[in-house]
Design a protein around this motif. Structure first.
Motif, PDB file in Angstrom:
ATOM      1  N   LEU A 221       0.847  -1.206   0.000  1.00  0.00           N
ATOM      2  CA  LEU A 221       0.000   0.000   0.000  1.00  0.00           C
ATOM      3  C   LEU A 221       0.871   1.239   0.000  1.00  0.00           C
ATOM      4  O   LEU A 221       0.588   2.214  -0.686  1.00  0.00           O
ATOM      5  N   SER A 222       1.908   1.192   0.841  1.00  0.00           N
ATOM      6  CA  SER A 222       2.866   2.287   0.925  1.00  0.00           C
ATOM      7  C   SER A 222       4.034   1.819   1.790  1.00  0.00           C
ATOM      8  O   SER A 222       3.808   1.140   2.809  1.00  0.00           O
ATOM      9  N   PRO A 223       5.260   2.200   1.433  1.00  0.00           N
ATOM     10  CA  PRO A 223       6.394   1.801   2.286  1.00  0.00           C
ATOM     11  C   PRO A 223       6.301   2.426   3.680  1.00  0.00           C
ATOM     12  O   PRO A 223       6.941   1.966   4.625  1.00  0.00           O
ATOM     13  N   GLU A 224       5.474   3.480   3.802  1.00  0.00           N
ATOM     14  CA  GLU A 224       5.332   4.122   5.122  1.00  0.00           C
ATOM     15  C   GLU A 224       4.299   3.434   6.007  1.00  0.00           C
ATOM     16  O   GLU A 224       4.081   3.850   7.148  1.00  0.00           O
ATOM     17  N   HIS A 225       3.647   2.426   5.468  1.00  0.00           N
ATOM     18  CA  HIS A 225       2.607   1.760   6.258  1.00  0.00           C
ATOM     19  C   HIS A 225       3.266   0.740   7.193  1.00  0.00           C
ATOM     20  O   HIS A 225       3.255  -0.469   6.961  1.00  0.00           O
ATOM     21  N   ASN A 327      -7.102   1.877   0.697  1.00  0.00           N
ATOM     22  CA  ASN A 327      -6.744   0.886  -0.315  1.00  0.00           C
ATOM     23  C   ASN A 327      -6.859   1.555  -1.685  1.00  0.00           C
ATOM     24  O   ASN A 327      -7.939   1.617  -2.270  1.00  0.00           O
ATOM     25  N   ASP A 328      -5.734   2.051  -2.183  1.00  0.00           N
ATOM     26  CA  ASP A 328      -5.796   2.822  -3.433  1.00  0.00           C
ATOM     27  C   ASP A 328      -4.967   2.181  -4.547  1.00  0.00           C
ATOM     28  O   ASP A 328      -4.598   2.838  -5.514  1.00  0.00           O
ATOM     29  N   VAL A 329      -4.658   0.879  -4.373  1.00  0.00           N
ATOM     30  CA  VAL A 329      -3.902   0.177  -5.418  1.00  0.00           C
ATOM     31  C   VAL A 329      -4.882  -0.707  -6.192  1.00  0.00           C
ATOM     32  O   VAL A 329      -5.579  -1.546  -5.586  1.00  0.00           O
ATOM     33  N   LEU A 330      -4.941  -0.503  -7.505  1.00  0.00           N
ATOM     34  CA  LEU A 330      -5.885  -1.275  -8.322  1.00  0.00           C
ATOM     35  C   LEU A 330      -5.599  -2.775  -8.220  1.00  0.00           C
ATOM     36  O   LEU A 330      -4.448  -3.193  -8.353  1.00  0.00           O
ATOM     37  N   GLY A 331      -6.657  -3.553  -7.922  1.00  0.00           N
ATOM     38  CA  GLY A 331      -6.514  -5.010  -7.878  1.00  0.00           C
ATOM     39  C   GLY A 331      -6.134  -5.564  -6.515  1.00  0.00           C
ATOM     40  O   GLY A 331      -5.921  -6.763  -6.387  1.00  0.00           O
ATOM     41  N   ASP A 337      -5.380  -7.173  10.457  1.00  0.00           N
ATOM     42  CA  ASP A 337      -4.207  -6.572  11.105  1.00  0.00           C
ATOM     43  C   ASP A 337      -3.178  -6.085  10.087  1.00  0.00           C
ATOM     44  O   ASP A 337      -2.343  -5.232  10.411  1.00  0.00           O
ATOM     45  N   ALA A 338      -3.211  -6.619   8.898  1.00  0.00           N
ATOM     46  CA  ALA A 338      -2.273  -6.131   7.876  1.00  0.00           C
ATOM     47  C   ALA A 338      -2.547  -4.656   7.584  1.00  0.00           C
ATOM     48  O   ALA A 338      -1.629  -3.892   7.279  1.00  0.00           O
ATOM     49  N   LEU A 339      -3.804  -4.242   7.739  1.00  0.00           N
ATOM     50  CA  LEU A 339      -4.178  -2.855   7.426  1.00  0.00           C
ATOM     51  C   LEU A 339      -4.113  -1.951   8.649  1.00  0.00           C
ATOM     52  O   LEU A 339      -3.648  -0.816   8.578  1.00  0.00           O
ATOM     53  N   ASN A 340      -4.597  -2.457   9.778  1.00  0.00           N
ATOM     54  CA  ASN A 340      -4.906  -1.572  10.899  1.00  0.00           C
ATOM     55  C   ASN A 340      -4.747  -2.343  12.217  1.00  0.00           C
ATOM     56  O   ASN A 340      -5.299  -3.425  12.353  1.00  0.00           O
ATOM     57  N   MET A 341      -3.971  -1.764  13.149  1.00  0.00           N
ATOM     58  CA  MET A 341      -3.817  -2.424  14.451  1.00  0.00           C
ATOM     59  C   MET A 341      -3.971  -1.421  15.593  1.00  0.00           C
ATOM     60  O   MET A 341      -3.698  -0.227  15.419  1.00  0.00           O
ATOM     61  N   ARG A 342      -4.338  -1.957  16.736  1.00  0.00           N
ATOM     62  CA  ARG A 342      -4.532  -1.140  17.930  1.00  0.00           C
ATOM     63  C   ARG A 342      -3.958  -1.915  19.119  1.00  0.00           C
ATOM     64  O   ARG A 342      -3.521  -3.058  18.971  1.00  0.00           O
ATOM     65  N   HIS A 343      -4.006  -1.323  20.321  1.00  0.00           N
ATOM     66  CA  HIS A 343      -3.487  -2.045  21.488  1.00  0.00           C
ATOM     67  C   HIS A 343      -4.439  -3.197  21.840  1.00  0.00           C
ATOM     68  O   HIS A 343      -5.656  -2.996  21.867  1.00  0.00           O
ATOM     69  N   PRO A 344      -3.898  -4.393  22.133  1.00  0.00           N
ATOM     70  CA  PRO A 344      -4.800  -5.510  22.441  1.00  0.00           C
ATOM     71  C   PRO A 344      -5.466  -5.434  23.813  1.00  0.00           C
ATOM     72  O   PRO A 344      -6.284  -6.289  24.139  1.00  0.00           O
TER      73      PRO A 344
END
Ligand SMILES: Cc1cc2nc3c(=O)[nH]c(=O)nc-3n(C[C@H](O)[C@H](O)[C@H](O)COP(=O)(O)OP(=O)(O)OC[C@H]3O[C@@H](n4cnc5c(N)ncnc54)[C@H](O)[C@@H]3O)c2cc1C
Length: 498
Positions: A221-225, A327-331, A337-344
């Protein structure tokens, strides 16, 4: 692939000559739900998991009511059946030896569960009857929402069994080594390393990346993610523990120690997770547990805790924070958790991911995936629509961890104020537990309640200082409010604006 069991031939045979509607990378908690939802919507799905054997992890063992509701919407709630799961009716918070019970919200205050067309059928949105530990009556007819505690691996195997029953899904065991792209940098599938077959390209209209906490592909998605890791949880299994408040999650807090979580995951086993304020663990875990944790364990849990300590079987996990990204990458669609995480701390990860799947099915489930631009348009919108639900759980987890692991006097004042606020009962319990349990997707109401807690902490501090201490309490009050803003607003901003 050392340590991975030999799979059956069926798990190695996937056909690489066709273009699938969807390739799903990872069959943890979220992957199976994405795959099942899409398959029931008529899509041809390939799901790739590097190890289909039952995992043994200390994550994802308490599901909040918001997660159970999402499983109902997806027609997958029976994945909590048949695994000796333990019903959870709320939380008990301990603070320096005092305690307060926080029951889950009333169903009447929330509204009906949404049933997604094609996914919900033949009663698969209802908890099954004849379960040895979960009463269908309690889950379906009780006036309050329920969560559930379970052995993570057993729950995952149930999800995977549902996947196996879907005729539109092909399962594959292999390690995804690359997300495939065409010359225009659009995603066209995944490269999979399969035992005995080598590295093979599988093509799909849309590739769903669900490879979890240590995701290798979120960077697409981005190297900064990249997640931030600030603390860890050290876990042990307690056996035959005498729970101070049966069927509750236990949060043990105190001025002189870090938060400790305790919840039952089977009739025999109880999970204890002890926070440690660094990703790097102490060199002698047993010693640390004995000195820093054991003195704060409630009396009824002591003997099972001491037995577990003597066994010395520790497992640890880093606690990561990662705000979601569009999610701005075509396809491609990154989720879980790959996208978004928080404290458990607040046990919200599965609830966020599952509600993301519900929204995803509503947004793209009925689209023709070969029309990739249209799918992308919907995914761009999806990013904004998921925020109000997810931001509440994510921000709450981080803010509460700051308070509960209080490192300085202001945070300690906020911690005390928070506990006293819960003790007031009524809305002071109803609203916080509605946020925590994932049934109140209202970030601005969360903000209001968080600052109400902060103001209450200032008031408690004034009471403590008394009339003579008024000038000191005034300065401390400003400082407490400033600290509250510092632990809350940057995270809310990151979640809502990012
Ligand atoms: C200490 C801790 C405790 C937690 N406790 C709770 C809790 O009580 N309640 C709660 O709701 N949440 C909890 N969570 C969060 C929860 O575990 C996650 O939100 C949830 O597991 C996310 O699901 P997922 O499917 O995204 O990832 P995962 O469940 O991690 O699944 C990822 C899957 O992808 C597979 N995979 C990875 N890479 C590849 C590859 N290259 N090729 C093929 N397969 C691959 C993995 O084998 C795995 O099966 C906790 C987290 C932590 C760290």
């Amino acid at each position: 692939m050392s340590g991975i069991q030999s799979p059956s031939a069926e798990l190695l045979n996937a056909d690489e000559t066709i273009t699938y509607d969807a390739v799903v990378v990872g069959c943890g908690v979220i992957g199976p739900c994405v795959a099942t939802g899409l398959a029931r919507k008529g899509k041809k799905v390939l799901i790739v998991e590097r190890d289909w054997a039952m995992p043994d992890r200390i994550v994802g063992e308490l599901m909040q009511p918001g997660g159970v509701r999402a499983l109902r919407s997806l027609g997958m709630v029976q994945s909590i059946n048949g695994i000796e799961a333990i019903p959870v009716t709320g939380y008990t918070v301990f603070y320096n030896g005092e305690k307060v019970a926080i029951p889950y919200p009333y169903k009447a205050d929330i509204g009906a569960v949404e049933k997604i067309t094609d996914l919900v059928r033949d009663g698969n949105d209802k908890v099954a009857a004849n379960d040895s530990t979960l009463s269908v009556q309690d889950f379906e007819n009780d006036e309050r929402e329920r969560g559930v505690g379970f052995v993570h691996g057993k729950f995952l195997q149930n999800l995977r069994d549902i996947v196996a029953q879907e005729p539109n899904i092909t399962r594959l065991q292999g390690n995804v080594t690359e997300i495939l792209k065409n010359k225009r940098n659009e995603v066209v599938g995944a490269k999979v390393d399969i035992a005995g077959r080598g590295k093979i390209d599988f093509n799909a209209h849309v590739t769903f990346v669900c490879d979890g906490i240590f995701s290798r592909f979120r960077k697409e998605l981005s190297p900064e993610h990249v997640p931030k890791v600030g603390s860890s949880f050290v876990g042990m299994s307690l056996y035959h523990a005498k729970m101070p408040s049966p069927n509750h999650g236990h949060v043990i807090l105190g001025t002189n120690h870090l938060p400790i979580l305790v919840y039952q995951i089977s009739p025999e086993e109880t999970r204890i997770l002890c926070a440690y304020n660094s990703p790097k663990l102490p060199s002698n875990l047993k010693d640390w547990m004995r000195k820093e944790v054991q003195p704060h364990i409630p009396q009824s849990l002591r003997s099972s805790f001491d037995d577990a300590l003597a066994q010395g079987k520790f497992k640890s996990m880093p606690n990561s924070f990662l705000p979601g990204r569009q999610n701005d990458v075509l396809g491609m669609c990154v989720i879980g958790d790959a996208l978004n995480m928080r404290h458990p701390l607040t046990g919200g990860g599965m609830t966020v991911g599952l509600n993301d799947v519900v929204l995803l099915m509503k947004k793209i489930g009925d689209l023709d995936f070969s029309d990739r631009e249209v799918v992308l348009d919907e995914l761009l919108d999806y990013h904004y629509e998921r925020k109000s639900y997810d931001s509440v759980i994510n921000v709450l987890s981080i803010a509460l961890y700051s308070l509960f692991a209080a490192e300085n006097a202001n945070l300690k004042a906020l911690q005390k104020g928070c506990f006293k606020y819960f003790k007031r009962g009524g809305d002071c319990v109803r609203l916080p537990v509605s946020f925590l349990s994932g049934v109140m997707p209202r970030p601005f109401l969360l903000t209001k309640v968080f600052f109400a807690v902060a103001l209450y902490a200032v008031y408690v501090n004034f009471e403590k200082r008394g009339a003579l201490g008024f000038p000191v309490a005034l300065i401390e009050g400003i400082s407490i409010l400033f600290t509250a803003a510092r632990v809350f607003t940057p995270y809310l901003y990151a979640e809502l604006i990012g």
